[in-house]
Design an enzyme around this catalytic site. Structure first.
Site, PDB file in Angstrom:
ATOM      1  N   CYS A   1       5.851   4.068   9.523  1.00 50.47           N
ATOM      2  CA  CYS A   1       6.463   3.338   8.408  1.00 50.47           C
ATOM      3  C   CYS A   1       7.906   3.685   8.100  1.00 50.47           C
ATOM      4  O   CYS A   1       8.726   2.788   7.908  1.00 50.47           O
ATOM      5  CB  CYS A   1       5.624   3.566   7.162  1.00 50.47           C
ATOM      6  SG  CYS A   1       3.945   3.040   7.447  1.00 50.47           S
TER       7      CYS A   1
ATOM      8  N   GLU B   1       0.849  -1.200   0.000  1.00 46.11           N
ATOM      9  CA  GLU B   1       0.000   0.000   0.000  1.00 46.11           C
ATOM     10  C   GLU B   1       0.884   1.249   0.000  1.00 46.11           C
ATOM     11  O   GLU B   1       1.878   1.296   0.702  1.00 46.11           O
ATOM     12  CB  GLU B   1      -0.892  -0.045   1.249  1.00 46.11           C
ATOM     13  CG  GLU B   1      -1.937   1.029   1.280  1.00 46.11           C
ATOM     14  CD  GLU B   1      -2.679   1.128  -0.034  1.00 46.11           C
ATOM     15  OE1 GLU B   1      -3.392   0.183  -0.388  1.00 46.11           O
ATOM     16  OE2 GLU B   1      -2.532   2.148  -0.727  1.00 46.11           O
TER      17      GLU B   1
ATOM     18  N   LYS C   1       8.378  -1.533  -2.109  1.00 47.43           N
ATOM     19  CA  LYS C   1       7.676  -0.873  -1.003  1.00 47.43           C
ATOM     20  C   LYS C   1       8.688  -0.284  -0.012  1.00 47.43           C
ATOM     21  O   LYS C   1       8.597   0.884   0.371  1.00 47.43           O
ATOM     22  CB  LYS C   1       6.749  -1.879  -0.307  1.00 47.43           C
ATOM     23  CG  LYS C   1       6.124  -1.383   0.975  1.00 47.43           C
ATOM     24  CD  LYS C   1       5.220  -0.185   0.752  1.00 47.43           C
ATOM     25  CE  LYS C   1       4.880   0.484   2.057  1.00 47.43           C
ATOM     26  NZ  LYS C   1       4.084   1.698   1.886  1.00 47.43           N
TER      27      LYS C   1
HETATM   28  C1  UGA Z   1       4.241   7.201   4.202  1.00 41.27           C
HETATM   29  C2  UGA Z   1       4.383   7.274   2.677  1.00 41.27           C
HETATM   30  O1  UGA Z   1       4.285   8.630   2.249  1.00 41.27           O
HETATM   31  C3  UGA Z   1       3.290   6.453   1.987  1.00 41.27           C
HETATM   32  O2  UGA Z   1       3.499   6.440   0.585  1.00 41.27           O
HETATM   33  C4  UGA Z   1       3.345   5.027   2.530  1.00 41.27           C
HETATM   34  O3  UGA Z   1       2.305   4.242   1.963  1.00 41.27           O
HETATM   35  C5  UGA Z   1       3.176   5.053   4.030  1.00 41.27           C
HETATM   36  O4  UGA Z   1       4.237   5.833   4.614  1.00 41.27           O
HETATM   37  C6  UGA Z   1       3.231   3.645   4.534  1.00 41.27           C
HETATM   38  O5  UGA Z   1       4.217   2.956   4.262  1.00 41.27           O
HETATM   39  O6  UGA Z   1       2.246   3.201   5.120  1.00 41.27           O
HETATM   40  P1  UGA Z   1       2.719   8.435   6.006  1.00 41.27           P
HETATM   41  O7  UGA Z   1       3.719   7.906   6.972  1.00 41.27           O
HETATM   42  O8  UGA Z   1       1.288   8.207   6.274  1.00 41.27           O
HETATM   43  O9  UGA Z   1       3.011   7.820   4.542  1.00 41.27           O
HETATM   44  O10 UGA Z   1       2.895  10.020   5.872  1.00 41.27           O
HETATM   45  P2  UGA Z   1       3.885  10.980   5.046  1.00 41.27           P
HETATM   46  O11 UGA Z   1       3.073  12.001   4.405  1.00 41.27           O
HETATM   47  O12 UGA Z   1       4.817  10.230   4.196  1.00 41.27           O
HETATM   48  O13 UGA Z   1       4.702  11.701   6.216  1.00 41.27           O
HETATM   49  C7  UGA Z   1       5.646  10.993   7.000  1.00 41.27           C
HETATM   50  C8  UGA Z   1       6.384  11.964   7.908  1.00 41.27           C
HETATM   51  O14 UGA Z   1       7.253  12.796   7.149  1.00 41.27           O
HETATM   52  C9  UGA Z   1       5.460  12.923   8.666  1.00 41.27           C
HETATM   53  O15 UGA Z   1       5.943  13.081   9.977  1.00 41.27           O
HETATM   54  C10 UGA Z   1       5.570  14.213   7.889  1.00 41.27           C
HETATM   55  O16 UGA Z   1       5.283  15.347   8.651  1.00 41.27           O
HETATM   56  C11 UGA Z   1       7.026  14.166   7.465  1.00 41.27           C
HETATM   57  N1  UGA Z   1       7.330  14.977   6.263  1.00 41.27           N
HETATM   58  C12 UGA Z   1       6.738  14.698   5.076  1.00 41.27           C
HETATM   59  C13 UGA Z   1       8.263  15.999   6.369  1.00 41.27           C
HETATM   60  O17 UGA Z   1       8.828  16.255   7.455  1.00 41.27           O
HETATM   61  N2  UGA Z   1       8.568  16.741   5.259  1.00 41.27           N
HETATM   62  C14 UGA Z   1       7.989  16.480   4.046  1.00 41.27           C
HETATM   63  O18 UGA Z   1       8.323  17.196   3.054  1.00 41.27           O
HETATM   64  C15 UGA Z   1       7.055  15.450   3.950  1.00 41.27           C
END
Ligand code: UGA
Length: 477
Positions: free
Chosen positions: A257, A142, A201
């Site tokens: 993740c 996913e 993944k």
């Molecule tokens: C992440 C991946 O983006 C998804 O594609 C993947 O499916 C998912 O893990 C998973 O393996 O289940 P998620 O952890 O829900 O999704 O959220 P993200 O949007 O990726 O953010 C992860 C972390 O990175 C958050 O703490 C967010 O604030 C941080 N982040 C994100 C940053 O600090 N800077 C950014 O530019 C983007």
């Protein structure tokens, strides 16, 4: 599964879980997780072709395709402790499926994020139970992100399906392709071998996390030099080869993740005797730890080297906005470090329940007595800030951008500090109100003279790689 049910009305989807309270919640209007748009999707299909149940036998026996969606946390014991994924739930489920399937053919889909070659472990388990039934095993990882899950699922960049190479395996792949084809254009459904799918993944999450660690590393340089990390990420992201996404500097990535999957990748590399590759990916996690530590140390340093008995408002506790999930949230580490320094914390998050915050702090080693003495949970940002010496933005909730900062400033102790760990506030406006503002990746000290550029850098052993002379070395342009 709710989206599959909503998009494929003729397919009956049954979600089975052992936990009765959780299934009851799925059958109510108070779903057990907060995700924008999810309730609408669930209510559209629930009772029609979407069912939530604790009846294991019926759900397994009736299914043609079974998605294994159990958690695979990082192992906290034994071999691979702290890095390998704990597959005990996967194994348990695979065994139950084989035990309850006496004949016929079933497709088992790995939906949980698993280590590479997990598929062959599942195959071994189901083959050793001694049933007459046959199985195809597919990998269908996913890629949705929390907070945007529904739109990610409605309009995915790609769907990935890995299957075995033989005829039965290819037929199984086609069956799953037919499910997604209800709403995903065929060219966005990628089919591969199982191992490529499993590795993709982990690699996708490692690459995303690596971008965040890279921009966070740059943010440290920005703070020392006067460069602005938002400007740098805009300039970098304008390059079509790099793109603008995932270049937002922050207090560090969280979520269930990124860290887990990278550590899993590191463990895989170690097992494959690829120490250099393991080291490379491990640095992404280390940089994230460094960013969190740097943030909390900066708070202490800026507030005259002590936060003991000072009131600090923590705005946001979830690992990102639009979710109540706190797993691996940087807020936990920062709060832990501030509690070590005997700060009084007032925590507010619009979606995280109080008991979750308490559990998270206890999990990292804060005693319940300390939490009781030093932590108060608040029901609004304004309340958390009243009488505080500092406010820290830990999650980028939209509501924090539009707070009445003049009123907040008036209610705080002076000097009133702001530490923006998400770069979402209007720093100029805050400074004009009177706040002392510190934010990630923006000048901490204005560099008046370029003199230090000409000084010898301190010698840190191993910090840099010395250039190796080659016979092709030629003067640089
Ligand atoms: C992440 C991946 O983006 C998804 O594609 C993947 O499916 C998912 O893990 C998973 O393996 O289940 P998620 O952890 O829900 O999704 O959220 P993200 O949007 O990726 O953010 C992860 C972390 O990175 C958050 O703490 C967010 O604030 C941080 N982040 C994100 C940053 O600090 N800077 C950014 O530019 C983007």
């Amino acid at each position: 599964m709710s989206v599959i049910a909503a998009k494929c009305p003729e397919i009956r989807v049954t979600v089975f879980d052992l936990n009765q309270a959780r299934i009851n919640a799925w059958n109510s209007d108070s779903l057990p997780i907060y995700e924008p748009g999810l309730l609408e999707v669930v209510t559209q299909a629930r009772g029609r072709n979407l069912f939530f149940t604790t009846n294991e036998v019926d759900s397994i026996c009736a299914a043609d395709i079974i998605f294994i969606s159990v958690n695979t946390p990082t192992k906290t014991y034994g071999v691979g402790k702290g890095r390998a994924a704990d597959l005990k739930y996967i194994e348990m489920v695979a065994r139950r499926i084989a035990e309850l399937t006496v004949s016929g053919h079933k497709i088992i889909v790995e939906k949980s994020t698993v280590p590479v070659r997990c598929c062959s472990a599942i195959r071994k388990i189901v083959s050793s139970v001694g049933t007459q039934a046959t199985f195809s095993i597919l990998s269908n990882p996913e890629f949705l992100a929390e907070g945007t899950a529904i739109s990610d699922l409605f309009n995915p960049d790609r769907v990935l399906i890995g299957g075995e190479d033989d005829e039965v395996g290819q037929a199984a792949i086609q069956k799953l392709v037919d499910v997604y084809s209800h709403w995903v254009p065929r060219e966005r459904i990628i089919t591969t071998s199982v191992w490529s799918s499993e590795l993709s993944k982990l690699a996708a999450n490692a690459f995303l996390a690596q971008r965040i660690s890279s921009i966070n590393a740059i943010s440290a340089i920005c703070e020392e030099t006067g460069a602005d990390v938002d400007e740098v990420s805009r300039a970098i992201g304008a390059d079509g080869r790099l793109g603008p996404k995932f270049l937002k500097a922050s207090v560090g990535f969280g979520g269930s993740c990124f860290q887990k999957d990278i550590l899993n990748l590191v463990y895989l590399c170690e097992c494959l005797n690829l120490p250099e590759v393991a080291h490379y990916w491990n640095e992404v996690v280390k940089m994230n730890d460094y960013q969190r530590k740097r943030f909390s140390e900066n708070i202490v340093k800026t507030m005259f080297d002590t936060v003991s008995d000072k009131l600090i408002a923590i705005l946001g506790f979830a690992f990102k906005k639009d979710t109540g999930d706190t797993r691996e949230s940087s807020a936990i580490n920062v709060c832990g470090a501030l509690l070590e320094e005997c700060a009084n914390l007032r925590i507010y998050d619009p979606k995280v329940p109080a008991n979750q915050i308490q559990d998270d702090l206890e999990y990292i080693g804060c005693s319940s007595d300390k939490i009781k003495r030093l932590v108060t949970l608040q029901s609004s940002a304004a309340e958390a800030c009243r009488g505080a010496h500092a406010l820290c933005v830990m999650t980028e909730w939209d509501e924090f951008k539009t707070l009445d900062f003049q009123a907040i400033y008036d209610s705080m102790k002076k000097p009133a500090f702001v530490f923006d760990g998400r770069l979402i506030l209007n720093h100029e406006q805050l400074r004009s109100i009177g706040f002392e503002v510190f934010c990630i990746g923006k000048a901490r000290v204005r560099v008046e003279s370029p003199a230090f550029f000409f000084n010898e850098p301190p010698k840190t052993p191993g910090a840099t790689v010395s250039p190796t002379k080659s016979k092709n070395d030629s003067p640089k342009k």
